[in-house]
Design an enzyme around this catalytic site. Structure first.
Site, mmCIF file in Angstrom:
data_model
loop_
_atom_site.group_PDB
_atom_site.id
_atom_site.type_symbol
_atom_site.label_atom_id
_atom_site.label_comp_id
_atom_site.label_asym_id
_atom_site.label_seq_id
_atom_site.Cartn_x
_atom_site.Cartn_y
_atom_site.Cartn_z
ATOM 1 N N CYS A 254 0.845 -1.182 0.000
ATOM 2 C CA CYS A 254 0.000 0.000 0.000
ATOM 3 C C CYS A 254 0.884 1.237 0.000
ATOM 4 O O CYS A 254 1.961 1.242 0.586
ATOM 5 C CB CYS A 254 -0.944 0.092 1.193
ATOM 6 S SG CYS A 254 -2.059 -1.297 1.334
ATOM 7 N N ARG B 40 3.621 -0.300 -4.951
ATOM 8 C CA ARG B 40 3.381 -0.853 -3.625
ATOM 9 C C ARG B 40 2.046 -1.588 -3.528
ATOM 10 O O ARG B 40 1.738 -2.194 -2.500
ATOM 11 C CB ARG B 40 3.393 0.274 -2.594
ATOM 12 C CG ARG B 40 4.677 1.030 -2.554
ATOM 13 C CD ARG B 40 4.601 2.136 -1.546
ATOM 14 N NE ARG B 40 4.748 1.620 -0.196
ATOM 15 C CZ ARG B 40 5.894 1.586 0.462
ATOM 16 N NH1 ARG B 40 6.971 2.044 -0.084
ATOM 17 N NH2 ARG B 40 5.962 1.101 1.676
ATOM 18 N N TRP C 1 -3.050 -2.649 -1.606
ATOM 19 C CA TRP C 1 -2.800 -4.082 -1.829
ATOM 20 C C TRP C 1 -3.592 -4.782 -0.731
ATOM 21 O O TRP C 1 -3.275 -4.669 0.449
ATOM 22 C CB TRP C 1 -1.309 -4.400 -1.717
ATOM 23 C CG TRP C 1 -1.000 -5.820 -2.083
ATOM 24 C CD1 TRP C 1 -0.748 -6.307 -3.328
ATOM 25 C CD2 TRP C 1 -0.911 -6.938 -1.203
ATOM 26 N NE1 TRP C 1 -0.510 -7.662 -3.269
ATOM 27 C CE2 TRP C 1 -0.607 -8.070 -1.981
ATOM 28 C CE3 TRP C 1 -1.069 -7.101 0.179
ATOM 29 C CZ2 TRP C 1 -0.443 -9.351 -1.438
ATOM 30 C CZ3 TRP C 1 -0.917 -8.373 0.715
ATOM 31 C CH2 TRP C 1 -0.603 -9.470 -0.089
ATOM 32 N N ASN D 91 -1.249 2.167 5.887
ATOM 33 C CA ASN D 91 -0.412 1.095 5.353
ATOM 34 C C ASN D 91 0.018 0.263 6.548
ATOM 35 O O ASN D 91 0.488 0.797 7.542
ATOM 36 C CB ASN D 91 0.813 1.716 4.652
ATOM 37 C CG ASN D 91 1.777 0.678 4.136
ATOM 38 O OD1 ASN D 91 1.430 -0.492 4.000
ATOM 39 N ND2 ASN D 91 2.988 1.098 3.842
ATOM 40 N N GLY D 92 -0.159 -1.061 6.466
ATOM 41 C CA GLY D 92 0.211 -1.927 7.590
ATOM 42 C C GLY D 92 -0.959 -2.831 7.948
ATOM 43 O O GLY D 92 -1.912 -2.956 7.176
ATOM 44 N N GLU E 57 15.305 -19.334 -8.765
ATOM 45 C CA GLU E 57 15.005 -17.973 -9.233
ATOM 46 C C GLU E 57 14.281 -18.037 -10.593
ATOM 47 O O GLU E 57 13.329 -17.287 -10.827
ATOM 48 C CB GLU E 57 16.304 -17.153 -9.320
ATOM 49 C CG GLU E 57 16.191 -15.778 -9.970
ATOM 50 C CD GLU E 57 15.339 -14.774 -9.208
ATOM 51 O OE1 GLU E 57 14.848 -15.085 -8.109
ATOM 52 O OE2 GLU E 57 15.138 -13.667 -9.735
ATOM 53 N N LYS F 248 10.581 -16.514 -11.221
ATOM 54 C CA LYS F 248 10.293 -15.527 -12.272
ATOM 55 C C LYS F 248 9.109 -16.003 -13.122
ATOM 56 O O LYS F 248 8.196 -15.237 -13.417
ATOM 57 C CB LYS F 248 11.491 -15.309 -13.212
ATOM 58 C CG LYS F 248 12.671 -14.541 -12.695
ATOM 59 C CD LYS F 248 12.458 -13.064 -12.535
ATOM 60 C CE LYS F 248 11.998 -12.750 -11.143
ATOM 61 N NZ LYS F 248 13.001 -12.404 -10.179
ATOM 62 N N GLU G 73 5.775 -15.845 -11.135
ATOM 63 C CA GLU G 73 5.204 -14.565 -10.718
ATOM 64 C C GLU G 73 4.677 -13.716 -11.865
ATOM 65 O O GLU G 73 3.735 -12.964 -11.679
ATOM 66 C CB GLU G 73 6.139 -13.768 -9.813
ATOM 67 C CG GLU G 73 7.330 -13.149 -10.457
ATOM 68 C CD GLU G 73 8.156 -12.321 -9.455
ATOM 69 O OE1 GLU G 73 7.594 -11.708 -8.555
ATOM 70 O OE2 GLU G 73 9.386 -12.290 -9.616
ATOM 71 N N HIS H 133 14.850 -38.416 -5.983
ATOM 72 C CA HIS H 133 14.272 -38.658 -4.659
ATOM 73 C C HIS H 133 12.781 -38.329 -4.623
ATOM 74 O O HIS H 133 12.210 -38.133 -3.556
ATOM 75 C CB HIS H 133 15.042 -37.859 -3.605
ATOM 76 C CG HIS H 133 16.476 -38.249 -3.549
ATOM 77 N ND1 HIS H 133 16.910 -39.409 -2.943
ATOM 78 C CD2 HIS H 133 17.577 -37.678 -4.098
ATOM 79 C CE1 HIS H 133 18.219 -39.514 -3.097
ATOM 80 N NE2 HIS H 133 18.651 -38.480 -3.801
ATOM 81 N N LYS I 231 5.297 -4.623 -5.481
ATOM 82 C CA LYS I 231 6.758 -4.571 -5.534
ATOM 83 C C LYS I 231 7.379 -4.636 -4.144
ATOM 84 O O LYS I 231 8.371 -5.295 -3.923
ATOM 85 C CB LYS I 231 7.170 -3.286 -6.259
ATOM 86 C CG LYS I 231 8.678 -3.105 -6.400
ATOM 87 C CD LYS I 231 9.262 -4.106 -7.368
ATOM 88 C CE LYS I 231 10.763 -3.969 -7.524
ATOM 89 N NZ LYS I 231 11.333 -5.205 -8.096
HETATM 90 O O1 M6R Z 1 12.583 -5.488 -1.784
HETATM 91 P P1 M6R Z 1 13.068 -6.840 -1.438
HETATM 92 O O2 M6R Z 1 14.324 -7.219 -2.160
HETATM 93 O O3 M6R Z 1 13.235 -7.041 0.056
HETATM 94 O O4 M6R Z 1 11.952 -7.832 -1.914
HETATM 95 C C1 M6R Z 1 12.022 -9.195 -1.635
HETATM 96 C C2 M6R Z 1 11.025 -9.956 -2.459
HETATM 97 O O5 M6R Z 1 9.731 -9.522 -2.194
HETATM 98 C C3 M6R Z 1 11.294 -9.826 -3.955
HETATM 99 O O6 M6R Z 1 12.585 -10.242 -4.291
HETATM 100 C C4 M6R Z 1 10.286 -10.668 -4.746
HETATM 101 O O7 M6R Z 1 10.479 -12.016 -4.506
HETATM 102 C C5 M6R Z 1 10.393 -10.343 -6.240
HETATM 103 N N1 M6R Z 1 9.094 -10.014 -6.731
HETATM 104 C C6 M6R Z 1 10.919 -11.476 -7.028
HETATM 105 O O8 M6R Z 1 10.996 -11.164 -8.379
#
Ligand code: M6R
Length: 610
Positions: free
Chosen positions: A2, A27, A76, A102-103, A483, A487, A490, A506, A605
């Protein structure tokens, strides 16, 4: 999550608030709202589902009420579905008090029950609405008094901005565990969750600390604690440049940020490589150089991609520094009872510097008295300010929700840290110089990989309709497998799992059939032969395979024709190259699937709630 913005001054508030919201949209972007109050206390509130542009369109023409003071929010969703009732600003029964938050208010349901018994009428499903009713309950003509009393009843995290019809010409703001700052302009103040939203107006800012309240009038600002005792605070000049926050010639920020990587990889090491000494100069760590010599155990924490960068760092630090290192999700670390030795240090990695779990891990470590370090991109962010020492990434703002340039920079900074600590300990000059020489080549190698974008796009076209993917790697590229899967999930919403290739037998190999795609990461390194065997086992079960391999590798051609090559480099640096094709692959799959690449569903983000 947010984003909060507020304005009081000599200008029409609405356009300033909308501009600020656009900067904060990363945000959260499921709904947005605005309340503007004029001198006589008339308030106009508009809320809209979806992106800020929806709110902006509906405001045009409606918001011209001469309001020089207002608050706005991009949401959010945590409590309550995405609809206009749940969007902020929230208000009390009499529609006198309007606020954005926010929170998370953790004791909201107990408070709500009590307030309902006292006759308050709730219209939303949110936790935030209780704050408006609590302020209403305590309001006796002065807004800050009521806010202070209300906050004493609240458990949880908040960044809060409140206005009132009955006490107009002021905004009251408060903070606990959720970032909030005030920008000081000429006869105007602008409030925001982060500096990027206000730098167009002023670079002079004051960060609120936990437990602080600010009362902001037309021409003055006062700070107090929750007991309303006056505190004095100093402003600072924020020198970061957020001007590159536009897409340029690219269709999406994510693509722009992927293609920026040769530049950002240069920026992260600029002035930091001391070739003669085979050493890294990290200004932020120099003041604790001697303390770092004493460290005998390092705990790395982060979330999502930052956590995965930490896993790569673990391999580097153990192999080249001989430093026992463990990596943990920040969200787990904060609730464990970790055993710290006298010389344990905590290293947190975060692009935004605002991730709630990572911040809480720092706070927990500080409480226990251990040294806290940070690798942070966002200058002046909460984590950057809380940690004892650290290193900035210097890659500029990352706007796409999927981390790309920040991730490769995090890996690069971990290499610098390995050099820094390694040369203090067992690493030879020759080895240090060798690492530096290879590090300097990385931007050129990444440029070379990026030239394969059309080929990667074709592969994405071939596979984007697939339902299931494994990403497999070993050793340094095991975290990169995870990773790659993260990607793809997401932004493409395709089921993907990242595994250490040795784990397949396994259990997971049972999933393999002709429809299950495996993306192998198999550079020529110390585990190359093992990786080949693992891929052969998948091929033997009719699994389809794509591979990232070292340029010129002939053996891999026998396993699959779908090969993306990366230049040869030191094994410890391969992750910085191998992840780039995976970023592009996920990007093109998302584009072919017609998803909103920069703002994928359900995400934000910056994850500023637990
Ligand atoms: O701002 P941060 O690096 O602390 O964020 C951590 C994760 O939220 C962030 O890396 C998230 O996993 C990304 N969307 C991955 O692409």
């Amino acid at each position: 999550m947010c984003g909060i913005i507020g304005y009081i001054g000599k200008n029409n508030a609405a356009p300033i608030l909308i501009e600020g919201l656009k900067r904060l949209e990363y945000r959260g972007y499921d709904s947005a709202g605005i309340s503007v109050i004029d001198k006589n206390g008339n308030v106009k509130t508009i809320k809209k589902i979806g992106k800020i542009e929806n709110l902006e369109k509906s405001i045009n023409g409606q918001m011209v009420i001469g309001g020089l003071c207002g608050i706005a929010h991009t949401r959010w969703a945590t409590h309550g579905i995405v609809n206009e009732l749940n969007a902020h600003p929230h208000f009390d029964c009499q529609k006198n008090i309007f606020l954005v938050h926010n929170g998370i208010i953790e004791n909201y349901s107990d408070l709500k029950e009590k307030l309902i018994k006292e006759g308050h009428k709730f219209i939303s499903q949110t936790d935030t609405e209780v704050v408006a009713h609590l302020i209403e309950k305590f309001f006796e003509g002065n807004l800050e008094n009521a806010v202070a009393k209300a906050l004493k009843n609240i458990k949880g995290a908040y960044g809060l901005a409140v206005i009132s019809k009955k006490d107009p010409n002021k905004i009251v703001i408060a903070k606990k565990s959720s970032p909030l700052l005030v920008g000081l302009g000429e006869n105007e103040f602008i409030i925001a969750s982060d500096a990027s939203a206000i730098l167009a107006y002023t670079k002079q800012i004051i960060h609120l600390n936990d437990g602080e309240i600010a009362v902001i009038g037309n021409d003055k600002i006062n700070f107090t604690n929750l007991d309303q005792e006056i505190i004095s605070k100093k402003s600072e000049i924020f020198n970061e440049d957020f001007n590159n926050a536009d897409k340029g010639k690219y269709q999406h920020f994510m693509l722009k940020e992927i293609f920026e990587q040769p530049k950002t990889l240069r920026n992260s090491v600029i002035g930091r490589l001391i070739k003669k000494e085979g050493w890294a100069k990290l200004g932020g760590l120099e003041i604790i150089e001697n303390k770092l010599r004493e460290i005998d155990r390092l705990i790395i924490v982060g979330c999502g991609s930052a956590y995965l960068a930490g896993l790569v760092g673990e391999y580097m630090l153990e192999e080249y520094v001989g430093l026992p290192t463990e990596v943990e999700f920040a969200s787990e670390f904060r609730y464990r009872k970790p055993i710290f030795g006298e010389n344990t240090a905590l290293l947190c990695i975060s692009q935004s510097g605002e991730t709630a779990d990572t911040l809480a891990a720092v706070e927990e470590a500080k409480r226990k008295g251990i040294l806290t370090l940070g690798i942070v991109n966002s200058v002046g962010s909460s984590i950057a300010r809380k940690t004892d020492a650290g290193v900035y990434n210097h890659v500029g703002p990352e706007i796409g929700v999927a981390s790309t340039k920040a991730f490769t920079s995090q890996l690069e900074i971990l290499v610098l840290l390995t050099l820094f600590l390694g040369r203090q300990r067992q690493m030879s000059l020759v080895m240090g110089q060798r690492i530096i020489k290879e590090l300097e080549r990385l931007p050129i190698w990444v440029e070379k990989i990026l030239r394969q974008a059309p080929k990667i796009k074709k592969l994405a076209k071939k596979y984007y309709k697939s339902k299931d993917f494994f990403f497999l790697g070993r050793k340094y590229n095991y975290p990169i497998a995870m990773e790659g899967a993260l990607k793809l999930k997401e932004i493409s919403y395709i089921h993907a799992e990242g595994y250490g290739a040795g784990e397949m037998k396994h259990g997971p190999i049972a999933m393999i059939d002709k429809n299950f795609i495996t993306f192998g990461i198999a550079p020529i390194d110390s585990v190359y032969e093992k990786m080949l065997s693992n891929l052969e086992e998948i091929k033997a079960r009719n699994g389809k395979i794509l591979v990232i391999a070292t340029e010129g590798d002939k053996k891999i051609q026998k396993i699959t024709k779908d090969v993306i090559s990366i230049p040869k480099t030191l094994e410890m640096l391969t992750p910085i190259l191998s992840v780039v094709p995976l970023q592009l692959f996920a990007y093109y799959c998302a584009v072919f699937n017609k998803h909103d690449v920069d703002k994928p569903r359900n995400l934000a983000k910056s994850v500023t709630v637990e």
